[in-house]
Design a protein around this motif. Structure first.
Motif, PDB file in Angstrom:
ATOM      1  N   GLY A 120     -13.758   2.980 -35.146  1.00  0.00           N
ATOM      2  CA  GLY A 120     -14.805   2.947 -36.169  1.00  0.00           C
ATOM      3  C   GLY A 120     -15.382   4.332 -36.427  1.00  0.00           C
ATOM      4  N   LYS A 121     -15.548   5.098 -35.361  1.00  0.00           N
ATOM      5  CA  LYS A 121     -16.023   6.481 -35.514  1.00  0.00           C
ATOM      6  C   LYS A 121     -15.016   7.312 -36.303  1.00  0.00           C
ATOM      7  CE  LYS A 121     -18.610   6.589 -31.159  1.00  0.00           C
ATOM      8  NZ  LYS A 121     -18.653   7.205 -29.813  1.00  0.00           N
ATOM      9  N   VAL A 122     -13.734   7.113 -35.984  1.00  0.00           N
ATOM     10  CA  VAL A 122     -12.686   7.860 -36.699  1.00  0.00           C
ATOM     11  C   VAL A 122     -12.696   7.509 -38.176  1.00  0.00           C
ATOM     12  CG1 VAL A 122     -10.188   8.181 -36.919  1.00  0.00           C
ATOM     13  CG2 VAL A 122     -11.236   8.098 -34.647  1.00  0.00           C
ATOM     14  N   ALA A 123     -12.824   6.207 -38.486  1.00  0.00           N
ATOM     15  CA  ALA A 123     -12.844   5.773 -39.885  1.00  0.00           C
ATOM     16  C   ALA A 123     -14.037   6.370 -40.626  1.00  0.00           C
ATOM     17  CB  ALA A 123     -12.879   4.250 -39.954  1.00  0.00           C
ATOM     18  N   ALA A 124     -15.209   6.385 -39.974  1.00  0.00           N
ATOM     19  CA  ALA A 124     -16.398   6.952 -40.608  1.00  0.00           C
ATOM     20  C   ALA A 124     -16.217   8.445 -40.883  1.00  0.00           C
ATOM     21  CB  ALA A 124     -17.618   6.717 -39.720  1.00  0.00           C
ATOM     22  N   LEU A 125     -15.610   9.157 -39.935  1.00  0.00           N
ATOM     23  CA  LEU A 125     -15.375  10.593 -40.143  1.00  0.00           C
ATOM     24  C   LEU A 125     -14.359  10.826 -41.269  1.00  0.00           C
ATOM     25  CD1 LEU A 125     -15.286  11.948 -36.475  1.00  0.00           C
ATOM     26  CD2 LEU A 125     -17.075  12.287 -38.176  1.00  0.00           C
ATOM     27  N   LEU A 126     -13.343   9.960 -41.366  1.00  0.00           N
ATOM     28  CA  LEU A 126     -12.374  10.096 -42.460  1.00  0.00           C
ATOM     29  C   LEU A 126     -13.062   9.925 -43.814  1.00  0.00           C
ATOM     30  CD1 LEU A 126      -9.232   8.206 -41.083  1.00  0.00           C
ATOM     31  CD2 LEU A 126      -9.447  10.649 -41.526  1.00  0.00           C
ATOM     32  N   VAL A 127     -13.931   8.936 -43.913  1.00  0.00           N
ATOM     33  CA  VAL A 127     -14.667   8.734 -45.165  1.00  0.00           C
ATOM     34  C   VAL A 127     -15.546   9.954 -45.459  1.00  0.00           C
ATOM     35  CG1 VAL A 127     -16.436   7.337 -46.304  1.00  0.00           C
ATOM     36  CG2 VAL A 127     -14.632   6.228 -44.972  1.00  0.00           C
ATOM     37  N   ALA A 128     -16.237  10.458 -44.428  1.00  0.00           N
ATOM     38  CA  ALA A 128     -17.137  11.599 -44.619  1.00  0.00           C
ATOM     39  C   ALA A 128     -16.389  12.840 -45.079  1.00  0.00           C
ATOM     40  CB  ALA A 128     -17.885  11.882 -43.316  1.00  0.00           C
ATOM     41  N   VAL A 129     -15.123  13.009 -44.676  1.00  0.00           N
ATOM     42  CA  VAL A 129     -14.355  14.208 -45.034  1.00  0.00           C
ATOM     43  C   VAL A 129     -13.573  14.007 -46.329  1.00  0.00           C
ATOM     44  CG1 VAL A 129     -12.441  15.694 -44.314  1.00  0.00           C
ATOM     45  CG2 VAL A 129     -14.176  14.990 -42.647  1.00  0.00           C
ATOM     46  N   LEU A 130     -12.908  12.852 -46.461  1.00  0.00           N
ATOM     47  CA  LEU A 130     -12.004  12.665 -47.598  1.00  0.00           C
ATOM     48  C   LEU A 130     -12.731  12.386 -48.908  1.00  0.00           C
ATOM     49  CD1 LEU A 130      -9.114  10.603 -45.957  1.00  0.00           C
ATOM     50  CD2 LEU A 130      -9.227  13.058 -46.437  1.00  0.00           C
ATOM     51  N   MET A 131     -13.890  11.752 -48.855  1.00  0.00           N
ATOM     52  CA  MET A 131     -14.614  11.497 -50.102  1.00  0.00           C
ATOM     53  C   MET A 131     -15.008  12.799 -50.814  1.00  0.00           C
ATOM     54  SD  MET A 131     -14.662   8.397 -51.058  1.00  0.00           S
ATOM     55  CE  MET A 131     -15.996   8.377 -52.253  1.00  0.00           C
ATOM     56  N   PRO A 132     -15.617  13.771 -50.156  1.00  0.00           N
ATOM     57  CA  PRO A 132     -15.884  15.044 -50.846  1.00  0.00           C
ATOM     58  C   PRO A 132     -14.603  15.768 -51.251  1.00  0.00           C
ATOM     59  CG  PRO A 132     -17.260  14.842 -48.900  1.00  0.00           C
ATOM     60  CD  PRO A 132     -16.260  13.743 -48.827  1.00  0.00           C
ATOM     61  N   LEU A 171     -23.752   8.849 -46.037  1.00  0.00           N
ATOM     62  CA  LEU A 171     -23.861   7.509 -45.453  1.00  0.00           C
ATOM     63  C   LEU A 171     -22.814   7.283 -44.366  1.00  0.00           C
ATOM     64  CD1 LEU A 171     -24.561   5.387 -48.661  1.00  0.00           C
ATOM     65  CD2 LEU A 171     -26.174   5.976 -46.843  1.00  0.00           C
ATOM     66  N   ALA A 172     -21.610   7.803 -44.574  1.00  0.00           N
ATOM     67  CA  ALA A 172     -20.557   7.662 -43.552  1.00  0.00           C
ATOM     68  C   ALA A 172     -20.950   8.393 -42.268  1.00  0.00           C
ATOM     69  CB  ALA A 172     -19.231   8.186 -44.079  1.00  0.00           C
ATOM     70  N   CYS A 173     -21.567   9.574 -42.417  1.00  0.00           N
ATOM     71  CA  CYS A 173     -22.052  10.289 -41.225  1.00  0.00           C
ATOM     72  C   CYS A 173     -23.119   9.468 -40.504  1.00  0.00           C
ATOM     73  CB  CYS A 173     -22.603  11.653 -41.621  1.00  0.00           C
ATOM     74  SG  CYS A 173     -21.346  12.836 -42.163  1.00  0.00           S
ATOM     75  N   GLY A 174     -23.963   8.788 -41.289  1.00  0.00           N
ATOM     76  CA  GLY A 174     -24.968   7.925 -40.676  1.00  0.00           C
ATOM     77  C   GLY A 174     -24.336   6.787 -39.891  1.00  0.00           C
ATOM     78  N   ILE A 175     -23.272   6.207 -40.455  1.00  0.00           N
ATOM     79  CA  ILE A 175     -22.563   5.133 -39.731  1.00  0.00           C
ATOM     80  C   ILE A 175     -21.973   5.671 -38.438  1.00  0.00           C
ATOM     81  CG2 ILE A 175     -20.559   3.597 -39.827  1.00  0.00           C
ATOM     82  CD1 ILE A 175     -21.105   3.276 -42.820  1.00  0.00           C
ATOM     83  N   TRP A 217     -27.448   0.264 -30.368  1.00  0.00           N
ATOM     84  CA  TRP A 217     -27.604  -0.692 -31.455  1.00  0.00           C
ATOM     85  C   TRP A 217     -26.336  -0.752 -32.305  1.00  0.00           C
ATOM     86  CZ3 TRP A 217     -27.214  -0.771 -36.711  1.00  0.00           C
ATOM     87  CH2 TRP A 217     -27.742  -1.883 -37.375  1.00  0.00           C
ATOM     88  N   GLY A 218     -25.779   0.414 -32.612  1.00  0.00           N
ATOM     89  CA  GLY A 218     -24.574   0.457 -33.425  1.00  0.00           C
ATOM     90  C   GLY A 218     -23.379  -0.163 -32.726  1.00  0.00           C
ATOM     91  N   ILE A 219     -23.305   0.020 -31.392  1.00  0.00           N
ATOM     92  CA  ILE A 219     -22.198  -0.577 -30.643  1.00  0.00           C
ATOM     93  C   ILE A 219     -22.290  -2.099 -30.690  1.00  0.00           C
ATOM     94  CG2 ILE A 219     -21.207  -0.823 -28.327  1.00  0.00           C
ATOM     95  CD1 ILE A 219     -22.011   2.085 -27.808  1.00  0.00           C
ATOM     96  N   GLY A 228     -18.328  -1.631 -39.310  1.00  0.00           N
ATOM     97  CA  GLY A 228     -16.929  -1.441 -39.704  1.00  0.00           C
ATOM     98  C   GLY A 228     -16.680  -1.887 -41.136  1.00  0.00           C
ATOM     99  N   PHE A 229     -17.239  -3.049 -41.495  1.00  0.00           N
ATOM    100  CA  PHE A 229     -17.107  -3.500 -42.881  1.00  0.00           C
ATOM    101  C   PHE A 229     -17.774  -2.504 -43.830  1.00  0.00           C
ATOM    102  CE2 PHE A 229     -16.909  -8.028 -41.096  1.00  0.00           C
ATOM    103  CZ  PHE A 229     -15.519  -8.021 -41.111  1.00  0.00           C
ATOM    104  N   ALA A 230     -18.948  -1.995 -43.424  1.00  0.00           N
ATOM    105  CA  ALA A 230     -19.650  -1.022 -44.279  1.00  0.00           C
ATOM    106  C   ALA A 230     -18.811   0.237 -44.472  1.00  0.00           C
ATOM    107  CB  ALA A 230     -21.000  -0.673 -43.654  1.00  0.00           C
ATOM    108  N   THR A 231     -18.106   0.655 -43.404  1.00  0.00           N
ATOM    109  CA  THR A 231     -17.260   1.851 -43.518  1.00  0.00           C
ATOM    110  C   THR A 231     -16.127   1.633 -44.517  1.00  0.00           C
ATOM    111  OG1 THR A 231     -17.735   2.355 -41.177  1.00  0.00           O
ATOM    112  CG2 THR A 231     -15.878   3.491 -42.187  1.00  0.00           C
ATOM    113  N   ALA A 232     -15.547   0.435 -44.535  1.00  0.00           N
ATOM    114  CA  ALA A 232     -14.447   0.149 -45.465  1.00  0.00           C
ATOM    115  C   ALA A 232     -14.952  -0.035 -46.897  1.00  0.00           C
ATOM    116  CB  ALA A 232     -13.699  -1.102 -44.999  1.00  0.00           C
ATOM    117  N   TRP A 233     -16.090  -0.697 -47.048  1.00  0.00           N
ATOM    118  CA  TRP A 233     -16.570  -1.023 -48.390  1.00  0.00           C
ATOM    119  C   TRP A 233     -17.320   0.123 -49.052  1.00  0.00           C
ATOM    120  CZ3 TRP A 233     -18.706  -6.411 -46.547  1.00  0.00           C
ATOM    121  CH2 TRP A 233     -17.625  -7.290 -46.413  1.00  0.00           C
TER     122      TRP A 233
END
Length: 464
Positions: free
Chosen positions: A29-41, A68-72, A80-82, A89-94
């Motif tokens: 989940g951390k990896v997915a969030a970092l991918l979103v944070a990098v690839l979106m910009p 927002l991805a960095c926040g996730i 709490w996040g764990i 995880g759904f938020a990271t995908a959507w």
């Protein structure tokens, strides 16, 4: 459940697998969030090539998604996040799916080439995160529904042509592949974990068996040493006792003769006779210790209250225990073992004496000299531990402490038979003794006995 392997129905295995999966899900989940944070910009380069007139607006959308991805990602590092990793995880995908749909709505709608970005998200659901079939279906269904809603809201309806239908069909087919692939991949992960879990269990069992074999081997070797010493001791005692009795008798007669001498001569001769008597007493003590090896079957086994035996040993040593030594005794009331009471007290006296000797050899600074005697039950065994915070035993000496005549004390302070006798007496009680020590910190001797109920009844005159 009938086709489920027995191991996978084991609650311990299921708990271990769930813990393992939780760790993997949070990590991916951390990896997915970092991918979103990098690839979106990074997608701004695509905006520059396809929609240069909307570069700034799309840039703000991408930047907000990245924040927002960095926040996730940060939430997944917190307890709490764990606990809520599935929802995050759904938020990271959507999150990127919503941003891409926003861009699609702002431009051509179904005709926008940005629909390909949604397929990338479906690919990430398949390759990056660790979801089961149901979770994958929810995530995939959400992405597809966002695209359908975007195209329908964009309108007009007459523009929902074959291209829109093709896009939807491709996304549905991709989603089916993702869900089915994650389902089988999840089963494969579970089988792989089951294999590693079973191997770890077998390894632990083998290590425990190897430890027991080594202990049994050490016990057998020690028993052989004791048996050899017993045979040797029988001959030595016979050869020493006769001249020892002659010397003791003649010493008594000599003292009578000396009594008739003048007082000045008596003082000098008495000192010499005292030295002779001390030597004879020492020889008698050595013979007495050796006799314990030649008569291993003397004394019946009975149910002995362990607390009373400990107190008897401590009373015997009360005059030798300095006030500076802190004695701690924690023996449950009524705890009994099958042993010979006199021999058990002898063992305890020997061990406590060794502890007292060890404490005298250590210089204590800011620490109180302590001897701790504790006891308890474990399955069908009773365990008694004698612990002290003395200088301990060097690792190279620990394997030899039960060898006859092995000692690290100075000449005249001991023959090295005390622990050997303890070992022999514990064998007679069907028990065992072992040592554990850390030089400079502590030394602990552990005695183990079968409980009286777990031993066969012994007839008078029959001993272990």
């Amino acid at each position: 459940m009938k086709n489920t392997p027995p191991l996978q129905r084991d609650p311990a295995f299921r708990a271990a697998f769930q813990a393992h999966e939780l760790e993997n899900r949070v990590s991916t989940g951390k990896v997915a969030a970092l991918l979103v944070a990098v690839l979106m910009p990074f997608g701004a380069t695509l905006d520059w090539a396809v929609y240069p007139e909307r570069l700034a607006f799309f840039g703000w959308i991408r930047l907000g998604s990245s924040v927002l991805a960095c926040g996730i990602w940060y939430l997944l590092t917190r307890p709490w996040g764990i606990r809520h990793h599935r929802g995050l995880g759904f938020a990271t995908a959507w999150l990127p799916a919503i941003c891409i749909c926003w861009m699609i709505y702002d431009r051509e709608g179904p005709a926008s080439p940005y629909y390909a970005g949604l397929n990338l998200i479906l690919l990430a659901i398949s390759l990056v995160v660790r979801w089961n079939a149901v979770e994958s279906a929810i995530a995939v269904g959400g992405v597809i529904l966002f695209y359908l809603a975007t195209c329908m809201l964009h309108g007009p309806w007459d523009r929902l042509d074959g291209r829109f239908a093709a896009n939807c069909i491709f996304m549905v087919e991709t989603g089916i592949i993702v869900v089915v692939g994650n389902h089988f991949f999840n089963r494969l992960r579970q089988r792989d974990f089951a294999t590693r879990y079973e191997l770890a269990q077998r390894k632990q069992e083998l290590e425990a068996a190897l430890t027991r074999l080594r202990e049994a081997e050490a016990q057998l070797v020690q028993q052989e040493k004791m048996a050899s010493l017993g045979v040797l001791s029988a001959g030595i005692i016979h050869e020493i006792n006769n001249p020892l009795n002659f010397a003791t008798t003649n010493l008594f007669a000599l003292r009578k003769k000396v009594a008739a001498l003048p007082a000045a001569e008596q003082a000098e001769i008495d000192e010499i006779l005292d030295d002779i008597e001390d030597g004879l007493v020492r020889v008698k003590n050595i013979v007495s210790d050796l006799r314990l090896f030649t008569h291993p079957d003397s004394g019946d086994l009975e149910s002995v209250d362990l607390g009373e035996a400990v107190q008897a040993a401590l009373r015997y040593l009360s005059g030798e225990t300095p006030d500076s030594v802190q004695l701690e005794v924690r023996v449950p009331p009524g705890l009994a073992v099958r042993a010979n009471r006199n021999k058990l007290v002898h063992v305890l006296i020997n061990l406590v004496e060794n502890s007292l000797d060890a404490l005298r050899r250590k210089s204590f600074q800011g620490e109180t000299p302590r001897i701790r005697i504790t006891a308890g039950t474990e399955k069908d065994r009773v365990r008694l531990e004698v612990w002290d915070n003395g200088p301990g035993i060097a690792p190279e000496h620990q394997a030899r402490v039960f060898d006859p005549f092995f000692t690290t004390k100075d000449v005249g302070e001991g023959m090295g038979l005390g622990l050997s006798i303890c070992y022999r007496l514990m064998q007679e009680c069907q028990g065992s003794i072992r040592v554990q020590s850390e030089p400079g910190r502590y030394c602990q001797f552990t005695l183990e006995f079968p409980t009286p109920s777990s031993q066969p009844d012994l007839q008078p005159g029959t001993h272990a």
